[in-house]
Design a protein around this motif. Structure first.
Motif, PDB file in Angstrom:
ATOM      1  N   LEU A 121       0.882  -1.165  -0.004  1.00  9.70           N
ATOM      2  CA  LEU A 121      -0.087   0.127   0.023  1.00  9.70           C
ATOM      3  C   LEU A 121       0.914   1.219   0.036  1.00  9.70           C
ATOM      4  CD1 LEU A 121      -2.883   1.205   0.419  1.00  9.70           C
ATOM      5  CD2 LEU A 121      -2.713   1.148   2.938  1.00  9.70           C
ATOM      6  N   SER A 122       1.948   1.359   0.924  1.00 11.39           N
ATOM      7  CA  SER A 122       2.663   2.554   0.852  1.00 11.39           C
ATOM      8  C   SER A 122       3.542   2.708  -0.264  1.00 11.39           C
ATOM      9  CB  SER A 122       3.650   2.344   2.283  1.00 11.39           C
ATOM     10  OG  SER A 122       3.195   2.061   3.260  1.00 11.39           O
ATOM     11  N   ILE A 142       9.054  13.192   1.951  1.00  9.78           N
ATOM     12  CA  ILE A 142       8.497  11.751   2.107  1.00  9.78           C
ATOM     13  C   ILE A 142       7.526  12.185   3.526  1.00  9.78           C
ATOM     14  CG2 ILE A 142       8.989   9.775   3.351  1.00  9.78           C
ATOM     15  CD1 ILE A 142      11.031   9.091   1.411  1.00  9.78           C
ATOM     16  N   GLY A 143       8.481  12.850   4.436  1.00 13.05           N
ATOM     17  CA  GLY A 143       7.713  13.421   5.738  1.00 13.05           C
ATOM     18  C   GLY A 143       6.630  14.520   5.452  1.00 13.05           C
ATOM     19  N   ARG A 144       6.890  15.290   4.467  1.00 15.01           N
ATOM     20  CA  ARG A 144       5.931  16.380   4.488  1.00 15.01           C
ATOM     21  C   ARG A 144       4.685  16.142   3.537  1.00 15.01           C
ATOM     22  NH1 ARG A 144       2.481  19.811   4.532  1.00 15.01           N
ATOM     23  NH2 ARG A 144       2.717  21.935   4.569  1.00 15.01           N
ATOM     24  N   LEU A 181       4.020  10.745   3.681  1.00 11.03           N
ATOM     25  CA  LEU A 181       3.396  10.170   4.667  1.00 11.03           C
ATOM     26  C   LEU A 181       2.108  10.659   4.976  1.00 11.03           C
ATOM     27  CD1 LEU A 181       6.607   9.680   6.955  1.00 11.03           C
ATOM     28  CD2 LEU A 181       5.485   7.969   5.517  1.00 11.03           C
ATOM     29  N   PRO A 182       1.666  11.813   5.122  1.00  9.28           N
ATOM     30  CA  PRO A 182       0.371  12.448   5.376  1.00  9.28           C
ATOM     31  C   PRO A 182      -0.664  11.670   4.595  1.00  9.28           C
ATOM     32  CG  PRO A 182       1.756  14.233   5.609  1.00  9.28           C
ATOM     33  CD  PRO A 182       2.699  13.064   5.025  1.00  9.28           C
ATOM     34  N   SER A 183      -0.176  11.698   3.210  1.00 10.27           N
ATOM     35  CA  SER A 183      -1.187  10.965   2.183  1.00 10.27           C
ATOM     36  C   SER A 183      -1.455   9.458   2.571  1.00 10.27           C
ATOM     37  CB  SER A 183      -0.713  11.135   0.883  1.00 10.27           C
ATOM     38  OG  SER A 183       0.360  10.256   0.848  1.00 10.27           O
ATOM     39  N   LEU A 184      -0.733   8.886   3.604  1.00  9.61           N
ATOM     40  CA  LEU A 184      -0.934   7.605   3.764  1.00  9.61           C
ATOM     41  C   LEU A 184      -1.792   7.320   5.001  1.00  9.61           C
ATOM     42  CD1 LEU A 184       2.714   6.180   3.255  1.00  9.61           C
ATOM     43  CD2 LEU A 184       0.894   5.461   1.818  1.00  9.61           C
ATOM     44  N   THR A 185      -1.980   8.226   5.941  1.00  5.60           N
ATOM     45  CA  THR A 185      -2.698   7.944   7.118  1.00  5.60           C
ATOM     46  C   THR A 185      -4.033   7.104   6.948  1.00  5.60           C
ATOM     47  OG1 THR A 185      -1.952  10.237   7.766  1.00  5.60           O
ATOM     48  CG2 THR A 185      -3.593   9.243   9.288  1.00  5.60           C
ATOM     49  N   GLU A 200      -6.068  -0.293   5.960  1.00  3.32           N
ATOM     50  CA  GLU A 200      -5.254  -1.452   5.783  1.00  3.32           C
ATOM     51  C   GLU A 200      -5.162  -2.141   7.307  1.00  3.32           C
ATOM     52  OE1 GLU A 200      -3.205  -4.694   4.262  1.00  3.32           O
ATOM     53  OE2 GLU A 200      -4.085  -3.114   3.286  1.00  3.32           O
ATOM     54  N   ALA A 201      -5.109  -1.156   8.315  1.00  2.00           N
ATOM     55  CA  ALA A 201      -4.564  -1.894   9.541  1.00  2.00           C
ATOM     56  C   ALA A 201      -5.903  -2.457  10.300  1.00  2.00           C
ATOM     57  CB  ALA A 201      -4.305  -0.746  10.504  1.00  2.00           C
ATOM     58  N   THR A 202      -6.972  -1.871   9.880  1.00  2.43           N
ATOM     59  CA  THR A 202      -8.400  -2.738  10.662  1.00  2.43           C
ATOM     60  C   THR A 202      -8.282  -4.106   9.901  1.00  2.43           C
ATOM     61  OG1 THR A 202      -9.555  -1.417   8.915  1.00  2.43           O
ATOM     62  CG2 THR A 202      -9.321  -0.404  10.990  1.00  2.43           C
ATOM     63  N   TYR A 203      -8.098  -3.926   8.727  1.00  4.11           N
ATOM     64  CA  TYR A 203      -8.456  -5.495   8.236  1.00  4.11           C
ATOM     65  C   TYR A 203      -7.300  -6.348   8.502  1.00  4.11           C
ATOM     66  CZ  TYR A 203     -12.370  -3.588   5.238  1.00  4.11           C
ATOM     67  OH  TYR A 203     -13.394  -2.812   4.760  1.00  4.11           O
ATOM     68  N   ALA A 204      -6.210  -5.814   8.752  1.00  6.16           N
ATOM     69  CA  ALA A 204      -5.131  -6.453   8.893  1.00  6.16           C
ATOM     70  C   ALA A 204      -5.275  -7.265  10.351  1.00  6.16           C
ATOM     71  CB  ALA A 204      -3.727  -6.041   8.935  1.00  6.16           C
TER      72      ALA A 204
END
Length: 269
Positions: free
Chosen positions: A144-145, A172-174, A177-181, A187-191
């Motif tokens: 996903l990332s 990456i930090g600015r 990464l914010p677009s990945l939140t 993804e985390a909930t299903y994982a």
């Protein structure tokens, strides 16, 4: 509307059970040998197991143990997966090709079989169980990332930042990464739901937590032996596992819908 409240009620039930168990210092290994496999009663709301222990108290203890394992596995998997996927998508080239090959290689195996294989090579226990679940858990986050990074790094404002001399780590930090939140939360909930089933499966096979530690998978394994004599044992354990997986999937569906709405708003704007 009642169905929307059900996941919240279930979570509150388990959290309340944890709080009561902690405040009253309930012992999940306390045995009453005269009440082995007894049916639900005021003394033990879910009945007692094959050692005369309260099923409800052990389910609460198993919920605590599973939560600890899953949180640690999620943190390890998410951190490593996001780091690898983001760097791979941002750098591209040969490194990205190697990472893509490794991701596809891991995804060609069912996650639960991969966890079983690694757990079988390790000695049973909590820390080895965490390691076995983490070995394949990072793949979804990395995929996903990487995909999101490949998308975001081609945006005009990101290219403008690079043109103005911004470093790769700053971009990456600015921007990335914010677009990945939001997608990472989905993804985390299903994982998490998959990890609960995987942890219970490994414990069911004797590759997870060992007695006398409480584990839903081990309790399900023990309850099957007495299915005809005391069916309530297996029923309550099965409902407990199903309830948590249902809550997590419901949360994932909500976040997925929110992400789609947010994406449509960004596109329209």
């Amino acid at each position: 509307e009642s169905l929307h409240r059900l996941p919240l009620i279930i979570i509150l039930f388990w959290l309340l059970g944890l709080i009561i168990s902690y405040l009253l210092n309930l012992d999940p290994n306390y045995m009453q040998l005269d009440d082995i496999l007894s049916r639900p009663s005021l003394d033990a709301f879910f009945g007692r197991d094959d050692y005369g222990r309260s099923i409800l108290i052990r389910l609460i203890e198993g919920f605590k143990n599973s939560t600890e394992i899953i949180i640690v596995v999620s943190i390890i998997s998410c951190t490593f997966g996001v780091l690898i996927g983001t760097i791979s998508g941002f750098l591209g080239g040969r490194f990205d090709q190697v990472v893509s090959f490794v991701i596809n290689l891991f995804m060609s195996f069912p996650g639960i079989l991969l966890a079983i294989a690694f757990a079988a090579m390790l000695s049973p226990g909590k820390y080895n169980l965490i390691l076995a679940l983490s070995i394949g858990g990072w793949v979804g986050y990395a995929r996903l990332s990487r995909g999101q990074t490949l998308l975001v790094k081609n945006y005009d404002f990101v290219k403008a930042s690079r043109t103005m001399g911004a470093s790769g780590w700053w971009v990456i930090g600015r921007h990335i990464l914010p677009s990945l939140t939001t997608p990472l939360l989905v993804e985390a909930t299903y994982a998490l739901a998959g990890l609960i089933i995987a942890e219970a499966s490994l414990s069911f096979l004797g590759l997870g937590l060992q007695a006398p530690e409480a584990s839903w998978g081990a309790m399900m394994r023990d309850s099957v032996r007495y299915l005809l004599v005391s069916p309530h044992y297996a029923i309550f354990v099965g409902i407990s596992i199903m309830s948590i997986v249902y809550c997590i999937n419901a949360a994932g569906d909500y976040l997925h819908g929110y992400w789609n709405i947010k994406s449509d708003q960004n596109v329209s704007s």
